[in-house]
Scaffold this motif. Structure first.
Motif, mmCIF file in Angstrom:
data_model
loop_
_atom_site.group_PDB
_atom_site.id
_atom_site.type_symbol
_atom_site.label_atom_id
_atom_site.label_comp_id
_atom_site.label_asym_id
_atom_site.label_seq_id
_atom_site.Cartn_x
_atom_site.Cartn_y
_atom_site.Cartn_z
ATOM 1 N N PRO A 211 0.840 -1.209 0.000
ATOM 2 C CA PRO A 211 0.000 0.000 0.000
ATOM 3 C C PRO A 211 0.868 1.250 0.000
ATOM 4 O O PRO A 211 1.444 1.625 1.014
ATOM 5 N N MET A 212 0.970 1.908 -1.143
ATOM 6 C CA MET A 212 1.875 3.044 -1.298
ATOM 7 C C MET A 212 1.210 4.343 -0.846
ATOM 8 O O MET A 212 0.026 4.569 -1.105
ATOM 9 N N PRO A 213 1.968 5.227 -0.186
ATOM 10 C CA PRO A 213 1.399 6.510 0.241
ATOM 11 C C PRO A 213 1.023 7.379 -0.967
ATOM 12 O O PRO A 213 1.662 7.306 -2.026
ATOM 13 N N ALA A 214 -0.002 8.186 -0.809
ATOM 14 C CA ALA A 214 -0.368 9.135 -1.854
ATOM 15 C C ALA A 214 0.834 10.013 -2.185
ATOM 16 O O ALA A 214 1.601 10.392 -1.308
ATOM 17 N N GLY A 215 0.997 10.299 -3.471
ATOM 18 C CA GLY A 215 2.085 11.149 -3.915
ATOM 19 C C GLY A 215 3.330 10.406 -4.344
ATOM 20 O O GLY A 215 4.272 11.029 -4.852
ATOM 21 N N THR A 216 3.391 9.087 -4.144
ATOM 22 C CA THR A 216 4.563 8.345 -4.589
ATOM 23 C C THR A 216 4.624 8.326 -6.113
ATOM 24 O O THR A 216 3.629 8.492 -6.805
#
Length: 342
Positions: A211-216
Motif C-alpha cells: 500500500p503506497m502513500p499518496a504522492g509516490t
C-alpha cells in the motif's frame, strides 16, 4: 503485441456519467492505430462452468438473470444493462485467450494483452463490486491451472491498478498455487490490502500487498517491483505470470493520488518481462482500470512499445523516504532482504 478485443465489450454501458465507459476501449484502439506490430484477436466467450471454478455458481446465475431482466444498479458503483452479461462473458473469454496464447509460446512482440471490459479484480467469490462482475484474471489463472495441456502448477498475478485487487486476493487467499501481489494507493477504495494481509492456511505467505502513500512516483514503484515483488516471485518460481494492468495510478488519472508518469508503465513492464524470462514463466496482460482516456491510451501504448523494442527511460531520483519505509515494512513482513534508497 497481440491485443484480445471484442466489439461485444462496448455494449456494456453503465451510463454517460460512469467512469468505466466504452470509450476506454475506443481510446486505446485509436491510440494503437499509430503503432507498428499491433494485432487484434477475438476469442470465444467464456462459459459459466469455467467462471464457476472461482465464483459461486448461484451468484453467476443471479448476475445473468439480473442482466436479462434489464440490469440496473447492483450497488452504487456497479451498474449493468441487458447486454452486460454478454460483455462479461467476452471479457473473461479474452482473458482466458491471453493465458492460452502465452502458454502456447506467444511472447516478445506477440505477447498477449486482453483489453476486455468490464474489468474484474474487485469481483469476489460471490458478489460484484467496484465496476466488476466476474474476476477476469482469477478465472484466467484458474483456467491455466485446470487445462491439462498447459502443465501449469503455479501462477503469479501482479496487480498494479491503483486500487487493491480485493476480489483476486479473496479468491486465492487460502491457496498456495497462486501468488497474488497488489501495489496500490494506501487508503483508497476498497480499503483492503494492508501489509499484514499475507494469506492464511495453505496460502500463508502467498499474498503480498504494497500500500503506497499518496504522492509516490515512478522510482518508488520501480523500487517496489525491483525489491519485494521480484524477490518474492523469483522464490515462488511461477509457470505463468499475469499482470492485472490498471492504469489509474497515472498522475493525470482523475481517480487517484499516485503520481506515476506514462514512462512508469514502460519501466514496470520491462522489469516484469525480465522476471518472466528469468523464471521461464509465460507472460500475459489483462486490462483493469484507468479512467483518464488519453493517459489510459498512452499507457497501454507504451506497454506495447516496450515489447516492440523501445527501451524505457530510467528515472534519475532515488526512492522517497515515505515509500522506502513502506517497502521496508513489506520486506520485513515477508522475510525478504531489503536495501532501499530512502
Amino acid at each position: 503485441m497481440q491485443f484480445g478485443y471484442s466489439e461485444v465489450c462496448l455494449a456494456h454501458d453503465p451510463g454517460s456519467r460512469h467512469p468505466e465507459t466504452p470509450d476506454r476501449l475506443r481510446a486505446i484502439r485509436e491510440r494503437l492505430k499509430r503503432k507498428h506490430g499491433v494485432e487484434y484477436v477475438n476469442a470465444d466467450p467464456c462459459d459459466l462452468e469455467t467462471m464457476a471454478a472461482v465464483h459461486e455458481q448461484a451468484y453467476l446465475e443471479s448476475v445473468k438473470q439480473f442482466c436479462a431482466d434489464g440490469g440496473g444498479n447492483w450497488d452504487p458503483d456497479t451498474t449493468a444493462v441487458e447486454e452486460t452479461w454478454d460483455a462479461v462473458r467476452h471479457s473473461v473469454g479474452l482473458a482466458c485467450w491471453a493465458v492460452d496464447a502465452a502458454l502456447e509460446g506467444q511472447n516478445g512482440r506477440k505477447t498477449p494483452f486482453s483489453i476486455g471490459r468490464p474489468p474484474g479484480h474487485h469481483a469476489v467469490y460471490d458478489d460484484a463490486m467496484g465496476f466488476c462482475f466476474v474476476n477476469n484474471v482469477a478465472v484466467a489463472a484458474q483456467h491455466a491451472l485446470d487445462t491439462d495441456d498447459h502443465d501449469v502448477d503455479r501462477v503469479a498475478i501482479v496487480d498494479w491498478d491503483v486500487h487493491h485487487g480485493n476480489g483476486t486476493q479473496d479468491i486465492f487467499y487460502e491457496r498456495d498455487d497462486v501468488f497474488f501481489v497488489s501495489i496500490h494507493e494506501q487508503g483508497l477504495y476498497p480499503g483492503t490490502g494492508a501489509i499484514d494481509e499475507t494469506g492464511t492456511g495453505d496460502g500463508d505467505g502467498t499474498t503480498l500487498n504494497i500500500p503506497m502513500p499518496a504522492g509516490t512516483d515512478d522510482q518508488d514503484y520501480l523500487s517496489a517491483v525491483e525489491g519485494p515483488i521480484v524477490s518474492a516471485l523469483t522464490e515462488f518460481d511461477p509457470d505463468c505470470l499475469l499482470i492485472s494492468a490498471g492504469f489509474d495510478a497515472h498522475r493525470h488519472d482523475p481517480i487517484s493520488r499516485i503520481r506515476l508518469s506514462t514512462e512508469a508503465y514502460a519501466l514496470m513492464t520491462d522489469r516484469l518481462r525480465t522476471l518472466a524470462d528469468d523464471t521461464d514463466a509465460a507472460l500475459a496482460f489483462i486490462l483493469e482500470g484507468g479512467y483518464g482516456l488519453d493517459v489510459l491510451a498512452d499507457s497501454v501504448a507504451i506497454v506495447h512499445e516496450t515489447f516492440d523494442g523501445r527501451a524505457p527511460i530510467e528515472p534519475d531520483a532515488g526512492c522517497s523516504d515515505k515509500a522506502a519505509s513502506t517497502l521496508e515494512d513489506v520486506a520485513d513482513e515477508h522475510g525478504l532482504e531489503h536495501d532501499f534508497d530512502g
